[in-house]
Write an enzyme that holds these catalytic residues in place. Structure first.
Site, mmCIF file in Angstrom:
data_model
loop_
_atom_site.group_PDB
_atom_site.id
_atom_site.type_symbol
_atom_site.label_atom_id
_atom_site.label_comp_id
_atom_site.label_asym_id
_atom_site.label_seq_id
_atom_site.Cartn_x
_atom_site.Cartn_y
_atom_site.Cartn_z
ATOM 1 N N HIS A 172 -10.260 -2.604 -4.037
ATOM 2 C CA HIS A 172 -10.458 -1.151 -4.120
ATOM 3 C C HIS A 172 -10.903 -0.770 -5.517
ATOM 4 O O HIS A 172 -10.429 -1.322 -6.505
ATOM 5 C CB HIS A 172 -9.194 -0.373 -3.729
ATOM 6 C CG HIS A 172 -7.938 -0.840 -4.381
ATOM 7 N ND1 HIS A 172 -7.281 -1.991 -3.997
ATOM 8 C CD2 HIS A 172 -7.218 -0.330 -5.401
ATOM 9 C CE1 HIS A 172 -6.195 -2.164 -4.733
ATOM 10 N NE2 HIS A 172 -6.145 -1.168 -5.617
ATOM 11 N N HIS A 216 -11.024 2.283 -8.129
ATOM 12 C CA HIS A 216 -10.466 3.598 -8.444
ATOM 13 C C HIS A 216 -11.519 4.436 -9.165
ATOM 14 O O HIS A 216 -12.144 3.959 -10.119
ATOM 15 C CB HIS A 216 -9.291 3.475 -9.427
ATOM 16 C CG HIS A 216 -8.073 2.800 -8.920
ATOM 17 N ND1 HIS A 216 -7.003 3.499 -8.413
ATOM 18 C CD2 HIS A 216 -7.718 1.490 -8.866
ATOM 19 C CE1 HIS A 216 -6.040 2.646 -8.079
ATOM 20 N NE2 HIS A 216 -6.446 1.425 -8.334
#
Ligand code: AMP
Ligand code: ZN
Length: 135
Positions: A96, A98
């Site tokens: 992921h 951010h």
């Protein structure tokens, strides 16, 4: 697979999905560090960036590029961060990215403020890591 992000992708867990491409999705972080904190993730479960295919990787960063214009318009400065592995601070083992809007008044600093010390390397140590990492 007991992965919270895979469950978001399969709609077993709700999320505020902002955008979607063939290989990636973007949604609001459920525990935002600042207003507008979003995550961009690949739809396939991979723990680390280097585990993804080149097509998945291009698609992910294309969506990061698209979302960056939106997120960055909130404060004019954005922290882009990937924790690639557990010891780097990765809590969810699904890649992921951010995107965290930053402002002067937030409690965070530059990347060097994450560490208590910085290294003073000898020429031979610099040469060692140069040779280990160059392609
Ligand atoms: P990291 O610490 O880099 O692995 O980041 C994991 C991120 O996932 C954190 O910022 C969490 O707030 C976020 N997160 C955890 N669970 C959820 C969820 N169900 N929906 C959205 N974001 C989540
Ligand atoms: Zn997953």
């Amino acid at each position: 697979m007991d992965c919270i992000f895979c469950k978001i992708i399969s709609k077993q867990v709700p999320a505020k999905i902002l955008n979607e491409t063939s290989h990636s999705i973007c949604f609001l972080d459920a525990f935002p560090l600042t207003n507008g904190h979003v995550l961009v993730i690949p739809k396939n479960h991979h723990k680390k960036i280097q585990d993804m295919s080149s097509a998945e990787n291009s698609d992910l960063f294309s969506l990061v590029h698209t979302m960056m214009s939106k997120v960055d318009s909130l404060t004019g400065s954005t922290l882009l961060a990937i924790h690639n592995g557990e010891n780097a601070g990765q809590e969810v083992p699904h890649v992921h990215v951010h995107l965290i809007p930053r402002s002067k008044s937030d409690s965070a600093g530059p990347v060097h403020s994450m560490f208590n010390t910085s290294l003073k390397l000898s020429d031979s140590e610099i040469e060692k890591y140069y040779n280990l990492l160059k392609i």
